[in-house]
Motif scaffolding. Sequence first.
Motif, PDB file in Angstrom:
ATOM      1  N   LYS A 141       8.716 -50.730  -8.154  1.00 23.53           N
ATOM      2  CA  LYS A 141       7.723 -50.348  -9.162  1.00 23.53           C
ATOM      3  C   LYS A 141       6.329 -50.180  -8.547  1.00 23.53           C
ATOM      4  O   LYS A 141       5.656 -49.163  -8.757  1.00 23.53           O
ATOM      5  N   THR A 142       5.909 -51.190  -7.782  1.00 24.59           N
ATOM      6  CA  THR A 142       4.588 -51.103  -7.154  1.00 24.59           C
ATOM      7  C   THR A 142       4.546 -49.936  -6.170  1.00 24.59           C
ATOM      8  O   THR A 142       3.525 -49.254  -6.043  1.00 24.59           O
ATOM      9  N   THR A 143       5.661 -49.701  -5.510  1.00 20.46           N
ATOM     10  CA  THR A 143       5.720 -48.579  -4.576  1.00 20.46           C
ATOM     11  C   THR A 143       5.494 -47.249  -5.308  1.00 20.46           C
ATOM     12  O   THR A 143       4.814 -46.355  -4.798  1.00 20.46           O
TER      13      THR A 143
HETATM   14  N1  LIG Z   1       4.625 -50.643   3.130  1.00 23.99           N
HETATM   15  C1  LIG Z   1       5.916 -51.012   3.054  1.00 23.99           C
HETATM   16  N2  LIG Z   1       6.659 -51.077   4.176  1.00 23.99           N
HETATM   17  C2  LIG Z   1       7.958 -51.451   4.120  1.00 23.99           C
HETATM   18  N3  LIG Z   1       8.610 -51.750   2.984  1.00 23.99           N
HETATM   19  C3  LIG Z   1       7.934 -51.691   1.831  1.00 23.99           C
HETATM   20  C4  LIG Z   1       6.540 -51.324   1.802  1.00 23.99           C
HETATM   21  N4  LIG Z   1       6.120 -51.360   0.517  1.00 23.99           N
HETATM   22  C5  LIG Z   1       7.180 -51.736  -0.215  1.00 23.99           C
HETATM   23  N5  LIG Z   1       8.260 -51.917   0.567  1.00 23.99           N
HETATM   24  C6  LIG Z   1       9.590 -52.324   0.100  1.00 23.99           C
HETATM   25  O1  LIG Z   1       9.928 -51.560  -1.017  1.00 23.99           O
HETATM   26  C7  LIG Z   1      10.673 -52.346  -1.933  1.00 23.99           C
HETATM   27  C8  LIG Z   1      10.051 -52.288  -3.300  1.00 23.99           C
HETATM   28  O2  LIG Z   1       8.879 -53.076  -3.319  1.00 23.99           O
HETATM   29  P1  LIG Z   1       7.876 -53.085  -4.571  1.00 23.99           P
HETATM   30  O3  LIG Z   1       7.567 -51.688  -4.941  1.00 23.99           O
HETATM   31  O4  LIG Z   1       6.737 -53.936  -4.215  1.00 23.99           O
HETATM   32  O5  LIG Z   1       8.743 -53.789  -5.681  1.00 23.99           O
HETATM   33  P2  LIG Z   1       8.334 -54.216  -7.144  1.00 23.99           P
HETATM   34  O6  LIG Z   1       9.257 -53.448  -8.055  1.00 23.99           O
HETATM   35  O7  LIG Z   1       8.597 -55.684  -7.243  1.00 23.99           O
HETATM   36  O8  LIG Z   1       6.896 -53.888  -7.371  1.00 23.99           O
HETATM   37  C9  LIG Z   1      10.765 -53.741  -1.365  1.00 23.99           C
HETATM   38  O9  LIG Z   1      11.994 -53.894  -0.724  1.00 23.99           O
HETATM   39  C10 LIG Z   1       9.628 -53.768  -0.371  1.00 23.99           C
HETATM   40  O10 LIG Z   1       9.907 -54.654   0.682  1.00 23.99           O
END
Ligand SMILES: Nc1ncnc2c1ncn2[C@@H]1O[C@H](COP(=O)(O)OP(=O)(O)O)[C@@H](O)[C@H]1O
Lengths: 323, 252
Positions: free
Chosen positions: B42-44
Motif C-alpha cells: 500500500k505504501t509503495t
Molecule cells: N525501497 C524498497 N526497497 C525494497 N523493498 C521495498 C522498498 N519499499 C517497499 N519494499 C517492499 O515492498 C513490500 C510492500 O511494502 P509496503 O508498501 O510498505 O507495505 P504496506 O502495505 O504495509 O504499506 C514489502 O515487502 C517491502 O519490504
Amino acid sequence: MKNKKIDKQLIKNIAIIVVVYAVVAGLLYGGFLTRQFRSLLVPVCINVILAVSLNLTTGFLGELTLGHAGFMSVGAYTGALITMNLNLPLVVEFPIALIAGGLMASLFGVIIGVPVLRLHGDYLAIVTLAFGEIIKSLINAMSVTNGAMGLSGIELHANYKHFTFVFILTILTIFAIKNMVNSRQGRAVCSIRDNYIAAEAVGIPVSKFKVMAFVVAAFFAGIAGVIYGHNVGTLKPTTFDYNKSIEILVIVVLGGMGSIKGSIIAAVILTILPEVLRGADEFRMLLYAIVLIAMMIFNSSQLKERILANDIVAKFTKVKKEA
Amino acid sequence: MALLEVKNLGISFGGLRAVDDFNISIEKGCLYGLIGPNGAGKTTVFNMLTGEYLPTDGSILLNGKNLVGKNPAQICQSGIARTFQNIRLFSKMTVLDNVKVALHNEFNYSLASGILHLNKYKKTEKAMDERALEILEVFDMKEQANTLSSNLPYGQQRKLEIARALATNPQLLLLDEPAAGMNPNETAELMDTIRLIRDKFDITILLIEHDMKLVTGICEQLTVLNFGMVLTTGTPDVVLNDPEVITAYLGE
Ligand SMILES: Nc1ncnc2c1ncn2[C@@H]1O[C@H](COP(=O)(O)OP(=O)(O)O)[C@@H](O)[C@H]1O
Ligand SMILES: [Mg+2]
C-alpha cells in the motif's frame, strides 16, 4: 500583535548594535586600544561574517562542509586584484571589489553546489575539503595570482582605520542571513534539513534551495575574503587551507548549529581568545582547548537556552517597565 | 473522467515484485480506502503516486495528465499531497512554519525582497500567516502555532501532517494510516476531521488504514491489496464481506 513583537525585537537588536559600536569605536578612536587589540577588530568582523554565512549551509541546510576557506580565498584574490589594478578612489573601487569578490565566490558556490546535490554527511565533508584544496592549488599555480609568492602591497582599504565600514558590512551580512533564514526561501532550506523527503512532498524544489544556500554562503565568504586581503595587505594561497575552514566550523558548532546569535558570540570569543592567551605562553593551546570544552558544555546546558531566550534580559526590562 | 486513473502500475525491487498490475479509478470528491495486510504494498503505491518511487510499469493519470517520471515536488504542484506512515514533520520548526513551508509555491516573493524586507515580503508573509492559521484552525491547532512541532503530542503530530499536506492546495490527498497509534476518541475525532476537510476543501481523499471502524465509517469505495495485487474493489459492505478478503486478513 505579532508584528509589534517583531518590531520590538528589531529595536532591541538595533540598540545592541549601536551600543557595541559606540563602545568599540569610542575605545578605538579615543586611542584606548593597544595595538594588539586594534589589530583584532577587523579579524573579529571577518570571522563573524564567515561563521554566520557558514551557518547557512551547516546549521540551516544541515550539510557539513569544509570548504568555506576556499570561497574566502576566491573572494580575497578577486578583490585584491581589482583594487590593485583599478586606480580609482577607495569609495569606488572597494565596493566594486567587495561585490566582485562575493560574486566570484558564489560562482564557485554553484560549482560546489552540484556535488552537494548527490552527497551527504561525511562524503560531502570530504568533497568540500578537497574542493578547498583544489582552489588553493589553482591559486598556487596561476600567474595572475602570483603563485606561491602571493600578492602583496594590497591597499589597506579595510584595516582598523576603516573599522566603521567593516562593522557596517558585518551588520549587513548578519541581517541578510537572518532575513533570509526567516524568508520563504530560508524556510525551504530549513525544511530540507529537517526532512528532505517531506520537503519534496510539499513541493519544495530541493536541489534549487540546496544550491541557493551554498551560493549565498559563498557570496558572504567571498566578501569576508575581500575584507581580509584589504586588512592584511598580503595574500598567500596557504592562508586559506583547510585549517581555516575547520576554524570557522568550530566557531559555528560552538555557537550552536542554526543559531546566528551563537555564531556571532563564538566568533568574537574565539578570535580574541588566542590573542589574550598569548601571555600564557606554553599553556596557550591548553587553555584554548579548555575554553573550547567549557563552551561546548555550556552549549548543551539549560543556562544557554535561557540566556538565548532572553529570559534574563527580559526579566530586567520587565522590572524596569512595570516599576 | 475520473480524477485519478491508475493503470497496470507495477514496481520491482530487485527480484521482489512489490506491486503488480495495480489499477484504480477515483472519482472527484470520493473518499476512497486502500486496505490490505501489512506488507501488501500500500505504501509503495503511495510512493509511486507521489514520485518517490519510479514505477517499473504502468501509468498514473491525474485529470488525464500522466505523472510518471515527474519528481515529488512537481507531482505536489500537479495536485497530489500526502502524509507519511512514519510521521515526517519539520521537527525543528514551529507548527506554523511547518504549514508555511507547504505554502511555498502558492505565495511568492523573491529572495531579494525577503532579505531586504521589502513591502512584497511583508504583505506576502502576512497573507501566509493568515492562510496557515486558517488551516490550523480547521484542526483546532491555532493555539499551538508557535509550538515546536516535535513537542506536539503524537495525535496532533498526525493532524499537523494532514494540515501541512492540505496547505499545498491539493486536488487529491493521500493519507497513509492517519489513525495509527490513536486512541478510539482521537480516531473518532479524526473521522470527523477527514469528512470535514473533504467537504470544506472540496478535495478527493485516498487513505490507507487498518482501523476497520474508520474504514467502514467514512470510505465510500475500497480497494483491497494483497501481496502487491488487487484482490477486489467495491463498496465497503461488499468488499468486507468478500470471503477472499476475509481470508487475506485472517489467513487460511
Ligand atoms: N525501497 C524498497 N526497497 C525494497 N523493498 C521495498 C522498498 N519499499 C517497499 N519494499 C517492499 O515492498 C513490500 C510492500 O511494502 P509496503 O508498501 O510498505 O507495505 P504496506 O502495505 O504495509 O504499506 C514489502 O515487502 C517491502 O519490504
Ligand atoms: Mg505501509
